[in-house]
Design a protein around this motif. Structure first.
Motif, PDB file in Angstrom:
ATOM      1  N   TYR A   1       0.769  -1.211   0.020  1.00 61.63           N
ATOM      2  CA  TYR A   1       0.034  -0.081   0.080  1.00 61.63           C
ATOM      3  C   TYR A   1       0.769   1.144  -0.209  1.00 61.63           C
ATOM      4  O   TYR A   1       0.560   2.030  -0.835  1.00 61.63           O
ATOM      5  CB  TYR A   1      -0.820  -0.089   1.102  1.00 61.63           C
ATOM      6  CG  TYR A   1      -1.893   1.174   1.382  1.00 61.63           C
ATOM      7  CD1 TYR A   1      -2.661   1.690   0.846  1.00 61.63           C
ATOM      8  CD2 TYR A   1      -0.899   2.215   2.415  1.00 61.63           C
ATOM      9  CE1 TYR A   1      -3.508   2.813   0.972  1.00 61.63           C
ATOM     10  CE2 TYR A   1      -1.647   3.648   2.437  1.00 61.63           C
ATOM     11  CZ  TYR A   1      -2.860   3.804   1.944  1.00 61.63           C
ATOM     12  OH  TYR A   1      -3.418   4.897   2.146  1.00 61.63           O
ATOM     13  N   MET A   2       1.771   1.362   0.924  1.00 58.00           N
ATOM     14  CA  MET A   2       2.552   2.504   0.972  1.00 58.00           C
ATOM     15  C   MET A   2       3.571   2.717  -0.136  1.00 58.00           C
ATOM     16  O   MET A   2       3.694   3.961  -0.750  1.00 58.00           O
ATOM     17  CB  MET A   2       3.577   2.479   2.032  1.00 58.00           C
ATOM     18  CG  MET A   2       2.997   2.275   3.529  1.00 58.00           C
ATOM     19  SD  MET A   2       2.420   4.056   3.909  1.00 58.00           S
ATOM     20  CE  MET A   2       1.660   3.906   5.362  1.00 58.00           C
TER      21      MET A   2
ATOM     22  N   ASP B   1       1.457   6.761  -3.032  1.00 59.27           N
ATOM     23  CA  ASP B   1       2.018   8.179  -3.730  1.00 59.27           C
ATOM     24  C   ASP B   1       2.043   8.329  -4.949  1.00 59.27           C
ATOM     25  O   ASP B   1       1.529   9.497  -5.423  1.00 59.27           O
ATOM     26  CB  ASP B   1       3.460   8.265  -3.041  1.00 59.27           C
ATOM     27  CG  ASP B   1       3.398   8.558  -1.474  1.00 59.27           C
ATOM     28  OD1 ASP B   1       2.333   8.787  -0.971  1.00 59.27           O
ATOM     29  OD2 ASP B   1       4.551   9.063  -0.882  1.00 59.27           O
ATOM     30  N   PRO B   2       2.405   7.246  -5.663  1.00 58.56           N
ATOM     31  CA  PRO B   2       2.334   7.702  -7.227  1.00 58.56           C
ATOM     32  C   PRO B   2       0.912   7.457  -7.854  1.00 58.56           C
ATOM     33  O   PRO B   2       0.960   8.370  -8.870  1.00 58.56           O
ATOM     34  CB  PRO B   2       3.079   6.286  -7.833  1.00 58.56           C
ATOM     35  CG  PRO B   2       3.169   5.446  -6.824  1.00 58.56           C
ATOM     36  CD  PRO B   2       3.287   6.172  -5.637  1.00 58.56           C
ATOM     37  N   GLU B   3       0.336   6.760  -7.022  1.00 55.45           N
ATOM     38  CA  GLU B   3      -1.360   6.958  -7.867  1.00 55.45           C
ATOM     39  C   GLU B   3      -1.951   8.376  -7.380  1.00 55.45           C
ATOM     40  O   GLU B   3      -2.644   8.710  -8.202  1.00 55.45           O
ATOM     41  CB  GLU B   3      -2.241   5.753  -6.929  1.00 55.45           C
ATOM     42  CG  GLU B   3      -3.467   5.781  -7.661  1.00 55.45           C
ATOM     43  CD  GLU B   3      -3.506   5.130  -9.076  1.00 55.45           C
ATOM     44  OE1 GLU B   3      -4.297   5.482  -9.883  1.00 55.45           O
ATOM     45  OE2 GLU B   3      -2.451   4.145  -9.230  1.00 55.45           O
TER      46      GLU B   3
ATOM     47  N   THR C   1       2.886  11.228   2.990  1.00 55.14           N
ATOM     48  CA  THR C   1       2.876  12.477   2.597  1.00 55.14           C
ATOM     49  C   THR C   1       2.010  12.922   1.646  1.00 55.14           C
ATOM     50  O   THR C   1       1.292  14.095   1.536  1.00 55.14           O
ATOM     51  CB  THR C   1       4.081  13.002   2.497  1.00 55.14           C
ATOM     52  OG1 THR C   1       5.221  12.433   3.292  1.00 55.14           O
ATOM     53  CG2 THR C   1       4.455  14.596   2.207  1.00 55.14           C
ATOM     54  N   ALA C   2       1.944  12.065   0.626  1.00 53.51           N
ATOM     55  CA  ALA C   2       1.120  12.572  -0.666  1.00 53.51           C
ATOM     56  C   ALA C   2      -0.238  12.422  -0.251  1.00 53.51           C
ATOM     57  O   ALA C   2      -1.166  13.322  -0.881  1.00 53.51           O
ATOM     58  CB  ALA C   2       1.324  11.547  -1.934  1.00 53.51           C
TER      59      ALA C   2
ATOM     60  N   LEU D   1      -5.397  15.477   0.536  1.00 58.95           N
ATOM     61  CA  LEU D   1      -6.450  15.784   1.475  1.00 58.95           C
ATOM     62  C   LEU D   1      -6.520  17.282   1.547  1.00 58.95           C
ATOM     63  O   LEU D   1      -7.658  18.021   1.526  1.00 58.95           O
ATOM     64  CB  LEU D   1      -6.358  15.055   2.713  1.00 58.95           C
ATOM     65  CG  LEU D   1      -6.807  13.707   2.946  1.00 58.95           C
ATOM     66  CD1 LEU D   1      -6.333  12.968   4.137  1.00 58.95           C
ATOM     67  CD2 LEU D   1      -8.284  13.536   2.342  1.00 58.95           C
ATOM     68  N   ASP D   2      -5.415  18.042   1.920  1.00 55.76           N
ATOM     69  CA  ASP D   2      -5.583  19.450   2.219  1.00 55.76           C
ATOM     70  C   ASP D   2      -5.737  20.306   0.687  1.00 55.76           C
ATOM     71  O   ASP D   2      -6.362  21.144   0.856  1.00 55.76           O
ATOM     72  CB  ASP D   2      -3.976  19.829   2.474  1.00 55.76           C
ATOM     73  CG  ASP D   2      -3.797  19.467   3.917  1.00 55.76           C
ATOM     74  OD1 ASP D   2      -4.707  19.167   4.504  1.00 55.76           O
ATOM     75  OD2 ASP D   2      -2.673  19.552   4.369  1.00 55.76           O
TER      76      ASP D   2
END
Length: 618
Positions: free
Chosen positions: A198-199, A203-205, A247-248, A253-254
């Motif tokens: 998952y990790m 991020d790339p997705e 981080t991604a 979300l932000d």
């Protein structure tokens, strides 16, 4: 069979062999579960208990051991096999609902793995997440055998997600697959490969799908909502399991939550662009709150998503200022380039028709006439191939200026170049008070002007009243007036504010005929040349006193020689003389006096339509 398909099948077969240590290494209960945060539909839960289910506005009969039927549409199969209806049974909350949920889960886990539909990791991920988020509802009180079989199936199906991801699809469904993988990782921490995978993929997705301004790459408010809902669930899972957030994911979300809030009208519903479906405002509020708990942040602009939101007073104007979505993200794309929506307060006025999963409506609602925009009947602005993907991608330019507190929006596209139209221009102006919206839709042509129409679809709550050349629009609190320099009419329309169509109305504007305007101008010029300034205005006539009128009545006939009545009488007398002269002409000479009438020229229409919506009680 292609090499890619062969490798895919081989990975899937290896995944179904199970983890090292076999089923004994799988615990009987999950280490951690996260309750499903979204509300269900108790009425639909009651239908499921009775053996049927409603999704997308259609109720279908469910049969034992039948998880798919040839006539079932893909959205229903995805929803049904994804077990997302468990929240409806949970909302019902009765013992019969609990027993029904347990029975249907046991039916799925009891079928041979070779007969189980596992080739779509998005459906598999939704199913795993649904099972684990409703575990306390249907499984916690079940016997040990049921719970162990359930956990074994969760482990095996999560392994198929690892084997099949990533896929060639980069849309919100790939995030459903990753959500299921994360749910399995939290429930089965001993299977360390789930969380690591998952990790590695999340991020790339997200970098692929989320644009810099927070818009989804599909340019669809619907995808914006669905993706943010999946990410909000992931956030909740990670927080519950006390796993550091990628981080991604935190950045997505932000950025995405303020954009979803910007896509909303004053009544809380989403603007209906590019496949957007209606969602309850309370659910949208809940998704935003789960995704971004701190504050009510509204995106100031969407320069990458290319949507324009102009707000003045309590009036909100949306305009689609971008091209169709790129390949791989166009599943929800519509052909409403440069279309608009308008609302005032909590009343939506001008809308697009929306979207539907019903096959009979899908193609109709995607085309330009189902949007509030100009359309050319012989040429759709966007064309689709046999696989329902966009075949032509016109260029679109947009500019949004704020002049003081006024908004000026300029849009253009070459979407109708096949008809000889080099550019379609749309200009929109919204006043600082929000009481005046003016627009111009214009076609620049290299050849003959094609037939075109301008449509403004009205929300079903808007009541229409015709008054001379104006069209009055009554909302619950206000009255607006529509005017144009074309020929406006009211026609029937449909609006998908729910799973089924709702009858409504639309304003259809056709361009003015230039020939009539030219003739009127020529007639006015001719009258001015003949009569000069001798025709008094109505105001002058009304201001004449009675003595002056009596004095005029004593004037001589010579004083009336140049009046319009005298000129008309002379013209009439001259016509009679000419008629008599022609009658006395020998018959064989009559043909020389009557030239053959030329064929009437086709009408010439204006290439632009100017229009305005004005609030009368503002």
């Amino acid at each position: 069979m292609s090499v890619r398909r062969w490798l895919r099948d081989m990975r899937l077969s290896l995944a179904l062999l199970g983890p090292f240590g076999g089923a004994r290494s799988i615990p009987d209960v999950p280490a951690c579960t996260v309750r499903d945060p979204w509300p269900g539909n108790a009425a639909n839960g009651e239908l499921i208990v009775q053996g049927s289910a409603t999704h997308g506005g259609v109720t279908r009969i469910l049969s034992y051991l039948h998880w798919s039927e040839p006539n079932w549409p893909v959205p229903f199969v995805s929803w049904f096999q994804g077990f997302e209806w468990l929240r409806d049974l949970r909302e019902l909350g009765s013992e019969s609902a609990r027993a029904k949920a347990r029975s249907m889960v046991a039916t799925w886990t009891g079928q041979p793995m070779s007969d189980t539909a596992l080739r779509d990791p998005a459906i598999t991920g939704a199913r795993i997440a649904s099972w684990l988020s409703h575990y306390d509802f249907f499984a916690a009180s079940a016997d040990d055998t049921f719970r162990h079989n359930l956990m074994v199936h969760i482990a095996l199906e999560a392994r198929t997600i690892m084997a099949l991801m990533p896929t060639g699809r980069h849309d919100w469904t790939s995030l459903r697959a990753l959500k299921g993988l994360l749910a399995a990782a939290i429930a089965l921490p001993g299977q360390t490969g789930f969380l690591a995978r998952y990790m590695r993929l999340i991020d790339p997705e997200l970098d692929c799908q989320i644009l810099a301004d927070g818009c989804h790459a599909s340019r669809s408010p619907e995808a914006q909502f669905l993706v943010l809902r999946e990410l909000a669930e992931m956030r909740l899972m990670l927080q519950t399991a006390r796993i550091p957030m990628p981080t991604a994911l935190a950045a997505a979300l932000d950025r995405m939550a303020p954009v979803l809030r910007a896509f909303r009208h004053g009544d809380g519903h989403l603007a209906l662009f590019n496949g957007a479906a209606p969602h309850e405002p309370a659910l949208i509020d809940q998704v935003i709150a789960r995704a971004l708990p701190r504050g009510h942040v509204l995106a100031r602009g969407m320069p990458d998503g290319r949507f324009i939101r102009a707000a003045s007073g309590n009036t909100v104007l949306f305009a689609d200022g971008g091209p169709p979505a790129p390949p791989g993200f166009d599943a929800l794309a519509h052909g409403g380039l440069l279309s608009m929506e308008l609302s005032s307060g909590r009343s939506r006025i001008v809308v697009n028709c929306g979207a539907s999963g019903l096959p009979a409506w899908r193609g109709v609602l995607r085309d330009a006439p189902a949007h509030s925009v100009l359309s050319i009947p012989v040429c759709p602005p966007v064309q689709w191939d046999e696989n329902d993907h966009i075949k032509t991608r016109p260029t679109v330019t947009s500019r949004h200026e704020v002049l003081g507190a006024d908004h000026l929006i300029e849009l253009s596209s070459d979407c109708y170049r096949q008809t000889g139209v080099t550019t379609y221009h749309r200009r929109l102006y919204l006043s600082q008070e929000g009481t005046d919206l003016r627009g111009e839709d214009r076609l620049d042509c290299a050849g003959p002007l094609p037939e075109f129409l301008l449509r403004f679809h009205l929300h079903p709550d808007v009541k229409v009243e015709l008054e001379d050349t104006d069209i009055l629009l009554h909302t619950q609190e206000e009255m607006w007036c529509f005017r144009s320099d074309g020929y406006s009419s009211i026609e029937e329309s449909v609006w998908f504010g729910g799973p089924r169509p709702v009858s409504t109305l639309q304003i259809v504007v056709r361009p003015a005929e230039l020939a009539a305007e030219t003739e009127k101008a020529a007639q006015s010029s001719l009258e001015s040349e003949i009569y000069g300034d001798t025709l008094p205005s109505a105001e002058t006539e009304n201001s004449i006193s009675q003595p002056e009128q009596d004095e005029r009545s004593t004037e001589t006939d010579a004083d009336h020689a140049d009046t319009p009545e005298t000129l008309r009488a002379e013209v009439s007398q001259h016509s009679e003389t000419v008629s008599e002269t022609r009658t006395d002409t020998p018959e064989h000479d009559t043909s020389a006096l009557h030239s053959e009438e030329p064929a009437p020229e086709p009408p010439v229409f204006a290439s632009a339509i100017r229009w305005a919506f004005t609030r009368l009680d503002g």
